[in-house]
Enzyme design. Structure first.
Site, PDB file in Angstrom:
ATOM      1  N   GLU A  62     -12.739 -10.079  -9.243  1.00  0.00           N
ATOM      2  CA  GLU A  62     -12.344 -11.183  -8.360  1.00  0.00           C
ATOM      3  C   GLU A  62     -13.218 -12.415  -8.535  1.00  0.00           C
ATOM      4  OE1 GLU A  62     -12.645  -8.045  -7.297  1.00  0.00           O
ATOM      5  OE2 GLU A  62     -10.650  -7.504  -6.596  1.00  0.00           O
ATOM      6  N   HIS A 131     -10.940  -2.829   4.682  1.00  0.00           N
ATOM      7  CA  HIS A 131      -9.637  -3.338   4.251  1.00  0.00           C
ATOM      8  C   HIS A 131      -8.856  -3.996   5.383  1.00  0.00           C
ATOM      9  CE1 HIS A 131     -10.467  -0.930   0.697  1.00  0.00           C
ATOM     10  NE2 HIS A 131      -9.404  -1.421   0.105  1.00  0.00           N
TER      11      HIS A 131
END
Ligand SMILES: Cc1ncc(C[n+]2csc(CCOP(=O)(O)OP(=O)(O)O)c2C)c(N)n1
Ligand SMILES: [Mg+2]
Lengths: 332, 327
Positions: A62, A131
């Site tokens: 990322e 998450h």
């Protein structure tokens, strides 16, 4: 322009497809966006139509591909960078804030970074603390970024298109639980875009203002239905853009209702509700008949257990109770 | 030539591999029944990796991995009941139901998680090794990662620091050939993970991760090296995951034949069973006893995970910070 019915997922896909068709500098990059058609199938069919030059699968890196996107934007392209979920943007935050957000200013206006970072944000269902993070307040903190978080499919499409055309870095926060939801408000006109920074009054009411964004708009509307049964007419404002915030629309509403409840799924401290509270103190103090009430997620990392997760997230009943408190009604 | 493994060790390793396999099958079923939710990543197919490595560790050694962690926990001898109950989000789980499948820990067993962010466990494992060296406790940290995780930048920052400071860490790249739907060929330029420490002088080996004895042998070399103060070591384990990435992945990116081929020709448990029968001459009855015993252990874990109560609502606000100051 006709309005058609589709899911948020399809609306987002159409927005990207139309913009990629329209402007050859636009491309989509991210993990599993091409061959897998998106981890949540948002980019379904895009590889087939546009090929691997425009729809690019990345390794799991990322920080690398967010920075690469910034460089590509400096170099004249218009990247759409998908985070499989925004939780993973935390790996890339330095590039988003230090490079994308600040460079226009640091370059005395020369550089500019037309880039969209998008993906599902916030809690899904039972995916635990790492998450389930909502980034609205974190990114909205930063000058140099625009932050959008739509609710309906029509807004998702028209605002994503606006984000792609915008000359600035835009954080576009979607919601996994909304992806499959149908809305009848999607324009089929490829030139239809919405202005960034404009809220929408989704329900009019005279007794109390409810502000919300993304999935919480649905909960606020449900709460408004229940409140109506009890004789309270709530006005529901869908913020749609978090930064720049449409303060004007909120103030106008408060001038009418004199009461306000802000709703968000994230943590209370320095959240969007805190910002709205401060703004109301500054701009609508004389119109308030009660203190603003914040409905937020619990001030804890998201628990996995079903019962605790339910307690950690704002529920329709929590909103109803908060609105009644704001109206000085006794709780049910 | 003596056998590479004693009968007792073999029976123990078989027990652990089969326990993982059967545990994961049940976890898959519970997911299907809605008793487990969210993300759930099964370890089936990769059992020989973790069982082989754990078999040569010492009590002070530490272990860390990502979210495909059930096998690691069972191989660290964590209680199957506590693991399964965490999967169902109950108070009897290792994290009292607050962590879930991806986030489980045991201080007692030196298992440091259970991490949901791909690659994040790698610097943390390097830090555990730093602590081993600092405290001079003779421990080694085993840091597991996937082939996909191996492309995160922090992995290479870790390699550099570990080599610079000669930290006792063994990096185990579990190359199951896919990171979600992306094959290593599509994610990695020059997908040879064992050689990726070369620039920093870190030795590496490619190991058949489906062969318990080969894993064990390589692990011994790697752990001895790290323990002796020479620094980090990389083991790339050639392995395979039988199930989809998580319970919601239909795994359309690979063919049925590919999966069936591995199961038929390279299954770590079948292979080892044959080895026990043919080479070690262990009577089949003894093996069957283990198989029966595991059935019971797993059923008990399931029962516990179904009946353990949900966490008390008051647990929502506990464990955010430790109580007190200067303690
Ligand atoms: C930083 C980050 N990016 C993306 C994800 C989503 N994700 C979870 S697992 C995974 C694939 C990882 O593959 P690999 O490292 O090979 O491990 P395996 O699942 O094969 O065990 C991805 C992309 C994540 N959890 N964290
Ligand atoms: Mg993998």
């Amino acid at each position: 322009m006709t309005l058609i019915s589709m899911t948020v997922r399809e609306a987002l896909r159409d927005a990207m497809a139309e913009e990629i068709r329209r402007d050859e500098t636009v491309f989509l990059m991210g993990e599993e966006v091409a061959e897998y058609n998106g981890a949540y199938k948002v980019s379904q069919g895009l590889l087939d139509e546009f090929g691997p030059k425009r729809i690019v699968d990345t390794p799991i890196t990322e920080h690398g591909f967010a920075g690469l996107g910034v460089g590509a934007a400096f170099g004249g392209l218009r990247p759409i960078i998908e985070f499989m979920t925004f939780n993973f943007s935390m790996q890339a935050m330095d590039q988003i804030i230090n490079s994308a957000a600040k460079t226009l200013y640091m370059s005395g206006g020369q550089m500019g970074c037309p880039i969209v970072f998008r993906g599902p944000n916030g809690a899904a269902s039972r995916v635990g603390a790492q998450h389930s993070h909502c980034f609205a307040s974190l990114y909205a903190h930063c000058p140099g970024l625009k932050v959008i978080s739509p609710y309906s499919a029509g807004d998702a499409k028209a605002l994503l298109k606006a984000a792609i055309r915008d000359p600035n870095p835009v954080i576009f926060l979607e919601n996994e639980l909304l992806y499959g939801q149908h809305f009848d408000d999607v324009s089929d006109d490829p030139d239809h875009v919405l202005p960034i920074g404009k809220a929408l009054v989704r329900r009019e009411g005279k007794d109390v203002t409810l502000t919300a964004f993304s999935i919480m708009v649905g909960k606020a509307l449900q709460a408004a239905d229940l409140l109506a049964e009890q004789g309270i007419e709530a006005e529901v404002i869908d913020l749609r853009t978090i930064r720049p915030l449409d303060t004007e629309t909120i103030v106008q509403s408060v001038k009418k209702t004199n009461r306000i409840v802000s709703i968000e799924e994230s943590w209370p401290f320095a959240g969007i509700g805190s910002e709205i509270a401060a703004l109301m103190m500054e701009q609508a103090f004389d119109y308030l008949d009660a203190p603003l009430i914040r409905v937020t997620g619990a001030d804890v990392p998201m628990p996995y257990a079903a019962n605790l997760e339910h307690l950690a997230l704002p529920q329709v009943e929590t909103i109803v109770e908060a609105a009644k408190t704001a109206c000085y009604r006794t709780p049910s | 030539m003596p056998n590479a493994i004693s009968k007792d060790e073999a029976l123990k390793a078989y027990h652990e591999m089969l326990l993982i396999r059967r545990f994961e099958e049940r976890a898959g079923q519970l997911y299907g029944m809605g008793l487990i939710a969210g993300f759930c990543h099964l370890y089936s197919g990769q059992e020989a990796v973790v069982v082989g490595i754990q078999s040569i560790l010492k009590p002070q050694d530490t272990v860390i991995t990502a979210y495909r962690d059930h096998g690691h926990m069972l191989a660290c001898e964590m209680d199957p009941k506590g693991v399964m109950a965490e999967l169902t989000g109950r108070s009897g789980g290792y994290s009292k139901g607050k962590g879930g499948s991806m986030h489980m820990f045991s201080r007692e067993k030196n298992f440091f998680g259970g991490h949901g962010i791909v690659g994040a466990q790698v610097p943390i494992g390097t830090g555990l090794a730093f602590a081993h060296k600092y405290k001079e406790d003779g421990g080694v940290c085993i840091t597991y990662m996937g082939d996909g995780a191996a492309n995160q930048g922090q992995v290479y920052e870790s390699y550099n620091m570990a080599s610079l400071w000669k930290l006792p860490v063994v990096y185990v790249v579990e190359n199951n050939h896919y990171g979600m739907g992306t094959s290593v060929e599509r994610s990695s330029a020059g997908p040879n993970y064992y050689g990726r420490g070369q620039g920093w002088g870190i030795p590496g080996e490619l190991v058949d991760g489906m062969e318990l004895l080969k894993v064990k042998e390589a692990a011994r070399r790697a752990v001895d090296y790290a323990r002796s103060g020479k620094g980090p070591y990389i083991l790339e384990m050639d392995t395979y995951r039988y199930r989809g990435h998580s319970m919601s992945d239909p795994a359309k990116y690979r063919s049925k034949e590919e999966v069936e081929g591995v199961k038929e020709k390279r299954d770590p448990i079948d292979h080892f069973r044959t080895y026990m029968l043919k080479t070690l001459k262990i009577p089949e009855d003894q093996i069957k006893d283990i198989e029966e015993e595991i059935k019971t252990v797993v059923l008990e874990a399931v029962e516990f995970a179904k009946t353990s109560p949900e966490p008390d609502p008051s647990e929502l606000y506990t464990d955010v910070l430790k109580e007190g100051e200067n303690v």
